[in-house]
Every structure is written in C-alpha cells, then in structure tokens.
Design a protein around this motif. Sequence first.
Motif, PDB file in Angstrom:
ATOM      1  N   PHE A 128     -57.365  49.433 -30.552  1.00 58.68           N
ATOM      2  CA  PHE A 128     -56.515  50.364 -31.426  1.00 58.68           C
ATOM      3  C   PHE A 128     -56.895  49.847 -32.904  1.00 58.68           C
ATOM      4  O   PHE A 128     -57.165  50.721 -33.811  1.00 58.68           O
ATOM      5  CB  PHE A 128     -54.903  50.154 -31.245  1.00 58.68           C
ATOM      6  N   CYS A 165     -56.624  56.839 -38.607  1.00 62.25           N
ATOM      7  CA  CYS A 165     -55.504  57.944 -38.480  1.00 62.25           C
ATOM      8  C   CYS A 165     -54.393  57.805 -37.868  1.00 62.25           C
ATOM      9  O   CYS A 165     -53.538  58.761 -37.942  1.00 62.25           O
ATOM     10  CB  CYS A 165     -56.434  59.173 -37.566  1.00 62.25           C
ATOM     11  N   HIS A 166     -54.261  56.776 -37.367  1.00 62.70           N
ATOM     12  CA  HIS A 166     -52.880  56.683 -36.697  1.00 62.70           C
ATOM     13  C   HIS A 166     -51.945  55.354 -37.431  1.00 62.70           C
ATOM     14  O   HIS A 166     -50.728  55.070 -36.940  1.00 62.70           O
ATOM     15  CB  HIS A 166     -52.786  56.291 -35.266  1.00 62.70           C
ATOM     16  N   PRO A 195     -60.560  62.826 -31.766  1.00 60.96           N
ATOM     17  CA  PRO A 195     -61.962  62.694 -30.956  1.00 60.96           C
ATOM     18  C   PRO A 195     -61.545  62.057 -29.499  1.00 60.96           C
ATOM     19  O   PRO A 195     -60.578  61.714 -29.239  1.00 60.96           O
ATOM     20  CB  PRO A 195     -62.632  61.488 -31.870  1.00 60.96           C
ATOM     21  N   GLY A 227     -58.878  67.542 -34.529  1.00 62.65           N
ATOM     22  CA  GLY A 227     -59.166  66.066 -35.025  1.00 62.65           C
ATOM     23  C   GLY A 227     -58.950  65.062 -34.435  1.00 62.65           C
ATOM     24  O   GLY A 227     -59.287  63.829 -34.985  1.00 62.65           O
TER      25      GLY A 227
HETATM   26  C1  HEC Z   1     -60.348  61.002 -36.844  1.00 64.15           C
HETATM   27  C2  HEC Z   1     -58.705  60.698 -36.681  1.00 64.15           C
HETATM   28  C3  HEC Z   1     -58.458  60.176 -35.443  1.00 64.15           C
HETATM   29  C4  HEC Z   1     -58.659  59.043 -34.824  1.00 64.15           C
HETATM   30  C5  HEC Z   1     -59.770  58.112 -35.205  1.00 64.15           C
HETATM   31  C6  HEC Z   1     -57.656  58.864 -33.613  1.00 64.15           C
HETATM   32  N1  HEC Z   1     -56.980  59.800 -33.833  1.00 64.15           N
HETATM   33 FE1  HEC Z   1     -55.491  60.280 -32.251  1.00 64.15          FE
HETATM   34  N2  HEC Z   1     -54.963  61.820 -33.158  1.00 64.15           N
HETATM   35  C7  HEC Z   1     -55.759  62.359 -34.305  1.00 64.15           C
HETATM   36  C8  HEC Z   1     -54.927  63.750 -34.572  1.00 64.15           C
HETATM   37  C9  HEC Z   1     -55.235  64.709 -35.626  1.00 64.15           C
HETATM   38  C10 HEC Z   1     -53.997  63.992 -33.423  1.00 64.15           C
HETATM   39  C11 HEC Z   1     -53.279  65.313 -33.295  1.00 64.15           C
HETATM   40  C12 HEC Z   1     -54.084  66.310 -32.518  1.00 64.15           C
HETATM   41  C13 HEC Z   1     -53.333  67.653 -32.325  1.00 64.15           C
HETATM   42  O1  HEC Z   1     -52.672  68.000 -33.338  1.00 64.15           O
HETATM   43  O2  HEC Z   1     -53.354  68.302 -31.252  1.00 64.15           O
HETATM   44  C14 HEC Z   1     -54.313  63.083 -32.503  1.00 64.15           C
HETATM   45  C15 HEC Z   1     -53.365  62.509 -31.481  1.00 64.15           C
HETATM   46  C16 HEC Z   1     -53.430  61.561 -30.862  1.00 64.15           C
HETATM   47  C17 HEC Z   1     -52.351  61.366 -29.694  1.00 64.15           C
HETATM   48  C18 HEC Z   1     -51.471  62.558 -29.087  1.00 64.15           C
HETATM   49  C19 HEC Z   1     -50.288  62.545 -29.946  1.00 64.15           C
HETATM   50  C20 HEC Z   1     -49.029  63.650 -29.574  1.00 64.15           C
HETATM   51  O3  HEC Z   1     -48.201  63.736 -30.156  1.00 64.15           O
HETATM   52  O4  HEC Z   1     -49.248  64.257 -28.455  1.00 64.15           O
HETATM   53  C21 HEC Z   1     -52.645  60.303 -29.103  1.00 64.15           C
HETATM   54  C22 HEC Z   1     -51.756  59.496 -27.871  1.00 64.15           C
HETATM   55  C23 HEC Z   1     -53.521  59.565 -29.818  1.00 64.15           C
HETATM   56  N3  HEC Z   1     -53.915  60.702 -30.716  1.00 64.15           N
HETATM   57  C24 HEC Z   1     -53.962  58.150 -29.740  1.00 64.15           C
HETATM   58  C25 HEC Z   1     -55.292  57.724 -30.530  1.00 64.15           C
HETATM   59  C26 HEC Z   1     -55.943  56.590 -29.835  1.00 64.15           C
HETATM   60  C27 HEC Z   1     -55.457  55.736 -28.830  1.00 64.15           C
HETATM   61  C28 HEC Z   1     -56.848  56.501 -30.600  1.00 64.15           C
HETATM   62  C29 HEC Z   1     -58.052  55.377 -30.812  1.00 64.15           C
HETATM   63  C30 HEC Z   1     -58.416  55.237 -29.689  1.00 64.15           C
HETATM   64  C31 HEC Z   1     -57.036  57.485 -31.683  1.00 64.15           C
HETATM   65  N4  HEC Z   1     -55.974  58.345 -31.411  1.00 64.15           N
HETATM   66  C32 HEC Z   1     -57.834  57.599 -32.582  1.00 64.15           C
HETATM   67  C33 HEC Z   1     -56.735  61.683 -34.974  1.00 64.15           C
HETATM   68  C34 HEC Z   1     -57.204  60.710 -34.654  1.00 64.15           C
END
Ligand code: HEC
Length: 192
Positions: A101, A108-109, A149, A147
């Motif tokens: 993580f 992003c989070h 990945p 957005g």
């Molecule tokens: C480049 C930016 C970015 C990165 C890096 C990223 N995320 Fe995300 N993530 C997002 C975005 C933007 C969304 C919302 C997608 C949507 O609106 O449908 C999201 C959505 C999610 C959700 C769903 C949340 C929901 O409300 O349902 C989860 C779980 C999640 N990410 C976990 C992770 C994890 C674990 C990692 C690393 C392995 C990660 N993300 C890396 C941008 C990112």
Amino acid sequence: MSDRDDEDGGRVIHEVDGIQEYDNKLPNWWLYTLYGTIVFAVLYWFLYHQTKFGDLPRAEYQNEMDRFAEEEARRSGPITAEKLILASKDPAKVAQGKEIFQASCVACHRADGGGSVGPNLTDEFWLHGGGPEAIFKTVADGFAAKGMPAWRPQLGIVRVQSVTAYVLTMKNTHAPGGKAPQGERESFTTRD
Ligand code: HEC
C-alpha cells in the motif's frame, strides 16, 4: 606526397592532402564474425518468422506471464471472502499488504487511506462495494477509465490478496480529515 610504400602489405588507393587511405585485407576473425551474423539472421528469420518454430520475444514474454498467472492462481486456489478476512487477521499478511500500500497506493489514497485522488478507504461508503471479494476485484481489475489502475498484472494475485487484507483493516477506521464519502453506505457486516 610520394610516400606510397606499403609496409603492412596495404595499398594506397586514395590520397588527399597527405592523408592516405589504404586498401587493407580485413582480418579473418572480423570476416567470420560478419558471416556468422548473416547466417544467424537468415536462420532466425526463417525459423521465427517463416516456420514459427519458436515464439517471438513479445509472445514468449506474454506466454510466460500467462503461465505464471495460471500457476499463481492454481497455487492460491479460489479467492473467497473467508480467505481474505482470515488474511486481514494475519499480521504477516497485513504487514506485507501495508508495504505494498505504501509503495503503490498512497499517491492516490493517502498514507492512512483517507483518500485524495482516489476515494476514502476508511469510511463505510463504497463505490464498488466494500466486501472482501468486491475490494479484491476492484484492486485486481481496477477501473482504468475512472483512474484506478488494475494491479493484478503488476503485483500478481498473491500481493493483491495481501493489499486487500490491509485495506480491510483500514475499513471504518475514519482517518481524520479524510475525503468526503463517495458511493453507497455499507453496513458493518463485512469485517467479521
Ligand atoms: C492513480 C491513482 C490511484 C492509485 C495509484 C490507486 N488507486 Fe485505488 N482508486 C483510484 C480512484 C480514482 C478510484 C475511484 C474509481 C471510481 O471512481 O470508480 C479508486 C478506487 C479504489 C477502491 C474502491 C473504493 C470504493 O469506494 O469502492 C479501492 C478498494 C482502491 N482504489 C484500492 C487501491 C489500492 C489497494 C491501491 C494500490 C494497490 C490503489 N487503489 C491505487 C485511484 C488510484
């Protein structure tokens, strides 16, 4: 200007302003290397491009990645909610997930999961479902158009499980100053 003797057996074939060009015999090692590369090129072209005796590097790489993914999926068995919840209670798995993580998700989070570009992972509102399998699927396949990945190709199935386990530990921890809720409210059912 008249210095045209050829001490090394070479013959002066060209001379401009005292600069002489010799016609020397190419060393044999050089010639055989050249012939070797020509033979290799023809054989390679014939075997790989004509008879399809072997896969070209890109296909070979893809096959290897597919084999690896299959092998990994076979070893880890089906992904179930029980298995993911169990992992979220296994300190070693959670520690591994936290590391992933920090490396791949915080941009992003946010480090505490409070969200910035991506949604808050510490509230009870979820865009794509907050159950263990739903989170696993979101992380594995992503929502590229939104957005988020797809991480399975990069991390592999085992590490996606670990990071999912870590996300499960962040659920409902309400990181201070976290991003405003997005999506549907989920009841507190999925952690136990
Ligand atoms: C480049 C930016 C970015 C990165 C890096 C990223 N995320 Fe995300 N993530 C997002 C975005 C933007 C969304 C919302 C997608 C949507 O609106 O449908 C999201 C959505 C999610 C959700 C769903 C949340 C929901 O409300 O349902 C989860 C779980 C999640 N990410 C976990 C992770 C994890 C674990 C990692 C690393 C392995 C990660 N993300 C890396 C941008 C990112």
